[in-house]
Write a protein that holds these residues in place. Structure first.
Motif, PDB file in Angstrom:
ATOM      1  N   ALA A 133       0.379  13.765  -4.128  1.00 59.16           N
ATOM      2  CA  ALA A 133      -0.022  12.711  -3.197  1.00 59.16           C
ATOM      3  C   ALA A 133      -1.283  11.999  -3.671  1.00 59.16           C
ATOM      4  N   SER A 134      -2.240  12.757  -4.185  1.00 59.66           N
ATOM      5  CA  SER A 134      -3.507  12.157  -4.605  1.00 59.66           C
ATOM      6  C   SER A 134      -3.348  11.294  -5.848  1.00 59.66           C
ATOM      7  N   SER A 135      -2.252  11.482  -6.583  1.00 65.96           N
ATOM      8  CA  SER A 135      -2.036  10.704  -7.807  1.00 65.96           C
ATOM      9  C   SER A 135      -1.381   9.352  -7.549  1.00 65.96           C
ATOM     10  N   VAL A 136      -0.846   9.138  -6.340  1.00 65.27           N
ATOM     11  CA  VAL A 136      -0.100   7.905  -6.085  1.00 65.27           C
ATOM     12  C   VAL A 136      -0.614   7.098  -4.889  1.00 65.27           C
ATOM     13  N   ALA A 137      -1.335   7.731  -3.962  1.00 63.06           N
ATOM     14  CA  ALA A 137      -1.638   7.076  -2.681  1.00 63.06           C
ATOM     15  C   ALA A 137      -2.989   6.366  -2.690  1.00 63.06           C
ATOM     16  N   ASP A 138      -3.063   5.298  -1.900  1.00 65.34           N
ATOM     17  CA  ASP A 138      -4.317   4.572  -1.703  1.00 65.34           C
ATOM     18  C   ASP A 138      -5.183   5.226  -0.638  1.00 65.34           C
ATOM     19  N   ARG A 139      -4.524   5.766   0.377  1.00 66.81           N
ATOM     20  CA  ARG A 139      -5.250   6.407   1.482  1.00 66.81           C
ATOM     21  C   ARG A 139      -4.434   7.586   1.992  1.00 66.81           C
ATOM     22  N   HIS A 140      -5.157   8.534   2.609  1.00 69.26           N
ATOM     23  CA  HIS A 140      -4.529   9.737   3.140  1.00 69.26           C
ATOM     24  C   HIS A 140      -4.922   9.899   4.605  1.00 69.26           C
ATOM     25  N   TYR A 141      -3.917   9.939   5.481  1.00 70.21           N
ATOM     26  CA  TYR A 141      -4.156  10.226   6.894  1.00 70.21           C
ATOM     27  C   TYR A 141      -3.923  11.716   7.133  1.00 70.21           C
TER      28      TYR A 141
ATOM     29  N   GLU B 104       0.836  -1.203   0.000  1.00 66.85           N
ATOM     30  CA  GLU B 104       0.000   0.000   0.000  1.00 66.85           C
ATOM     31  C   GLU B 104       0.872   1.254   0.000  1.00 66.85           C
ATOM     32  N   VAL B 105       0.363   2.323  -0.616  1.00 70.40           N
ATOM     33  CA  VAL B 105       0.978   3.644  -0.520  1.00 70.40           C
ATOM     34  C   VAL B 105       0.028   4.529   0.276  1.00 70.40           C
ATOM     35  N   ILE B 106       0.512   5.072   1.394  1.00 73.26           N
ATOM     36  CA  ILE B 106      -0.311   5.981   2.187  1.00 73.26           C
ATOM     37  C   ILE B 106       0.441   7.297   2.365  1.00 73.26           C
ATOM     38  N   THR B 107      -0.306   8.362   2.621  1.00 70.29           N
ATOM     39  CA  THR B 107       0.311   9.655   2.894  1.00 70.29           C
ATOM     40  C   THR B 107      -0.075  10.133   4.281  1.00 70.29           C
ATOM     41  N   LEU B 108       0.842  10.870   4.873  1.00 67.30           N
ATOM     42  CA  LEU B 108       0.553  11.654   6.073  1.00 67.30           C
ATOM     43  C   LEU B 108       0.475  13.104   5.612  1.00 67.30           C
ATOM     44  N   LEU B 109      -0.720  13.667   5.634  1.00 66.72           N
ATOM     45  CA  LEU B 109      -0.957  15.024   5.170  1.00 66.72           C
ATOM     46  C   LEU B 109      -1.240  15.937   6.358  1.00 66.72           C
TER      47      LEU B 109
END
Length: 247
Positions: A210-218, A45-50
């Motif tokens: 971030a929105s182009s690569v991640a499955d979920r955003h925290y 998974e790819v996730i981001t911390l925003l």
């Protein structure tokens, strides 16, 4: 605002998390920076911390890799508690970290930087594969780190942990200050790595990237996760994201 503990921070499905962070607190001297961070990351998974500057995103990565020593709580990696382990031992478990400042050796050439870290067994990516991902580096093999552009330094920093064999990647602001053409190349690389089964945690300010690569955003505020948005729910949550991030 809902407390993080009341939110469903789990990935979709029943897969056991590759990384599970629970009740994570961190301190710089007397300054309390993380206030109970909680989130999960599944394998592949790819996730981001925003979040805004100062929210605690970089401190979270440093705590996961063990560079933030003054921390407490639970960080399970592949079911093993790592909260008390030194950074070198966590790295040997396959966790690679690219800091915001990239951390390459400026006096060494591109080739020397690539070959300096020891490879972690069969997971190491070959030089040829590296140059397929980052063709620019092939042309700069003999160039010192000081002679590289910011984008080339970022490519080298990511390439180095791939060649060392890390398959769980922590990337801190990988697109900061880079030209759009370089950002697109890094975006392409992350999508390829995801297809190959890599697991990636991104800290990012560039929401479009971030929105182009991640499955979920925290969403991180004041040292804790306050919300989570899945990639397929971005449009219906745009107003909420604007409130959190000012995008």
């Amino acid at each position: 605002m809902a407390e993080a503990a009341a939110l469903d921070m789990r990935p979709a499905g029943d897969a056991k998390p590759r990384l599970s962070v629970r009740g994570l607190h961190a301190f710089y001297g007397e300054s309390h920076v993380l206030h109970g961070m909680e989130f999960d990351v599944s394998n592949g998974e790819v996730i981001t911390l925003l979040g805004r500057n100062g929210a605690g995103k970089t401190t979270t990565l440093r705590a996961i890799i063990g560079q933030q020593r003054n921390r407490r709580g639970s960080i399970l990696f592949d079911g093993i508690e790592t909260i008390g382990l030194p950074a070198r031992q966590i790295a040997r478990m396959g966790v690679g970290y690219v800091p915001e400042e990239r951390g390459i050796f400026s006096s060494l050439s591109v080739l020397e930087n690539l070959h300096l870290p020891p490879a972690l067994g069969a997971a190491a990516v070959s030089d040829d594969e590296i140059f397929e991902l980052f063709p620019n580096l092939r042309e700069r093999l003999d160039s010192q780190g000081t002679k590289l552009s910011g984008g080339e330094q970022q490519m080298l920093a990511i390439a180095r942990i791939l060649r060392a064999g890390f398959r769980f990647l922590l990337l801190d602001e990988p697109t900061e200050g880079l030209a759009p053409v370089i950002i697109e190349q890094i975006s392409r690389t992350i999508r390829i790595l995801k297809e190959r089964g890599y697991t990636i945690v991104l800290v990012e300010q560039n929401f479009h990237f971030a929105s182009s690569v991640a499955d979920r955003h925290y969403i991180v505020e004041q040292g804790r996760v306050v919300d989570m948005v899945r990639a397929d729910a971005l449009e219906q949550n745009r107003a909420k994201l604007h409130k959190y991030l000012g995008i």
